[in-house]
Design an enzyme around this catalytic site. Structure first.
Site, PDB file in Angstrom:
ATOM      1  N   ASP A 131      18.753  25.830  17.614  1.00 56.23           N
ATOM      2  CA  ASP A 131      17.389  25.289  17.551  1.00 56.23           C
ATOM      3  C   ASP A 131      16.441  26.074  18.468  1.00 56.23           C
ATOM      4  O   ASP A 131      15.307  25.686  18.677  1.00 56.23           O
ATOM      5  CB  ASP A 131      17.387  23.795  17.928  1.00 56.23           C
ATOM      6  CG  ASP A 131      17.905  23.550  19.343  1.00 56.23           C
ATOM      7  OD1 ASP A 131      18.214  24.523  20.069  1.00 56.23           O
ATOM      8  OD2 ASP A 131      18.005  22.370  19.741  1.00 56.23           O
ATOM      9  N   HIS A 133      16.976  26.742  21.749  1.00 54.82           N
ATOM     10  CA  HIS A 133      16.976  26.401  23.184  1.00 54.82           C
ATOM     11  C   HIS A 133      17.556  27.539  24.029  1.00 54.82           C
ATOM     12  O   HIS A 133      18.404  28.301  23.565  1.00 54.82           O
ATOM     13  CB  HIS A 133      17.678  25.059  23.465  1.00 54.82           C
ATOM     14  CG  HIS A 133      19.149  25.039  23.253  1.00 54.82           C
ATOM     15  ND1 HIS A 133      19.783  24.202  22.365  1.00 54.82           N
ATOM     16  CD2 HIS A 133      20.159  25.743  23.840  1.00 54.82           C
ATOM     17  CE1 HIS A 133      21.081  24.392  22.416  1.00 54.82           C
ATOM     18  NE2 HIS A 133      21.346  25.329  23.302  1.00 54.82           N
TER      19      HIS A 133
HETATM   20  C1  F6R Z   1      24.704  27.354  28.364  1.00 56.03           C
HETATM   21  C2  F6R Z   1      23.343  27.411  27.863  1.00 56.03           C
HETATM   22  C3  F6R Z   1      23.031  27.260  26.411  1.00 56.03           C
HETATM   23  C4  F6R Z   1      23.850  28.184  25.510  1.00 56.03           C
HETATM   24  C5  F6R Z   1      23.486  27.965  24.042  1.00 56.03           C
HETATM   25  C6  F6R Z   1      24.329  28.820  23.113  1.00 56.03           C
HETATM   26  O1  F6R Z   1      24.716  27.477  29.771  1.00 56.03           O
HETATM   27  O2  F6R Z   1      22.489  27.545  28.652  1.00 56.03           O
HETATM   28  O3  F6R Z   1      21.667  27.515  26.217  1.00 56.03           O
HETATM   29  O4  F6R Z   1      23.615  29.512  25.873  1.00 56.03           O
HETATM   30  O5  F6R Z   1      23.679  26.630  23.703  1.00 56.03           O
HETATM   31  O6  F6R Z   1      25.655  28.401  23.200  1.00 56.03           O
HETATM   32  P1  F6R Z   1      26.852  29.217  22.542  1.00 56.03           P
HETATM   33  O7  F6R Z   1      26.952  30.500  23.273  1.00 56.03           O
HETATM   34  O8  F6R Z   1      28.053  28.344  22.762  1.00 56.03           O
HETATM   35  O9  F6R Z   1      26.495  29.397  21.103  1.00 56.03           O
END
Ligand code: F6R
Length: 236
Positions: A131, A133
């Protein structure tokens, strides 16, 4: 990059270069699946004797509320397990928001004080949520500034349930570094992999800059490196 391993190695090279150039640098770190390959590579180089973390400081992006450092699902546990316990970093120099602090103002102010006492991060590692973030800065009406408590969106809870036994175990809130401190990093390194991230990555890097796509703010940073595998970069 051809695949996740190649992308992880390239990103680890950038982090390694930062440590070699400035042995007492401040690294902003992330959790989730994206950085795992990077951490594995850094550990390998450390074990070979090529990388010294003795003076390095780290500040993590976020932590779930209500999870203790001993909980396998907490981000403090993740960092200790996947990186800190396998390198020669001084744990005192590693920082993750205190998820056990119930007083959100206190937890967030303490974290901002730590970030500011270091003068921010030299290099901030980031992943991106589907999304848009970054950290746990979820899509919203405005860009956040300092560390704050967030209610996690259903999309994020769903995305993160793979790390938990059951979806009810996924905490509903988290403390996260705000957009201001992420953007104050001297360098940003965004790592992305997989087809499921291709669309949001395109939106974030080429779409309009708006808080409903938090990662779009990265377009304003003047030292952003994006490393991804072919699947994630397919639409760029
Ligand atoms: C984790 C964080 C999140 C992840 C994001 C992507 O510390 O800050 O913003 O980077 O949710 O997560 P993955 O890498 O598991 O797809």
């Amino acid at each position: 990059m051809k695949n996740y391993d190649e992308a992880s190695r390239a990103a680890a090279n950038i982090i390694s270069a930062q440590i070699i150039l400035k042995p007492n640098c401040v690294l902003g770190l992330a959790t989730g699946s994206s950085p795992l390959g990077i951490y594995r590579q850094l550990v390998e180089w450390h074990k070979k004797g090529d990388l010294d973390f003795s003076e390095v400081k780290t500040i993590n992006l976020d932590e779930y509320c209500g999870l203790s450092p001993e909980s396998n699902d907490s981000y403090r546990y993740y960092m200790n397990h996947n990186l800190f316990s396998q390198i020669n970093i001084n744990l005192v120099n590693t920082h993750v928001p205190n998820g056990m602090e119930k007083d959100a103002v206190k937890a967030c102010n303490n974290y901002d004080e730590i970030i500011e006492s270091y003068g921010g991060t030299d290099l901030q590692l980031l992943g991106i949520g589907k999304d848009g973030h970054i950290g746990f800065n979820e899509p919203s009406d405005s860009f956040s500034k300092g560390t704050h408590k967030v209610a996690l969106l259903d999309s994020t809870i769903n995305a993160n349930k793979r790390f938990f036994e059951k979806i009810e175990d996924v905490p509903r809130s988290a403390y996260t570094m705000g957009i201001k401190h992420i953007m104050q990093a001297k360098k940003l390194l965004l790592v992305v992999s997989g087809t499921e991230k291709a669309e949001i990555l395109k939106k974030a890097l080429y779409g309009s800059i708006k808080p409903s796509v938090p990662a779009s703010v990265l377009q304003y940073h003047n030292d952003l490196t994006v490393i991804g595998d072919n699947e994630a970069l397919a639409l760029l």
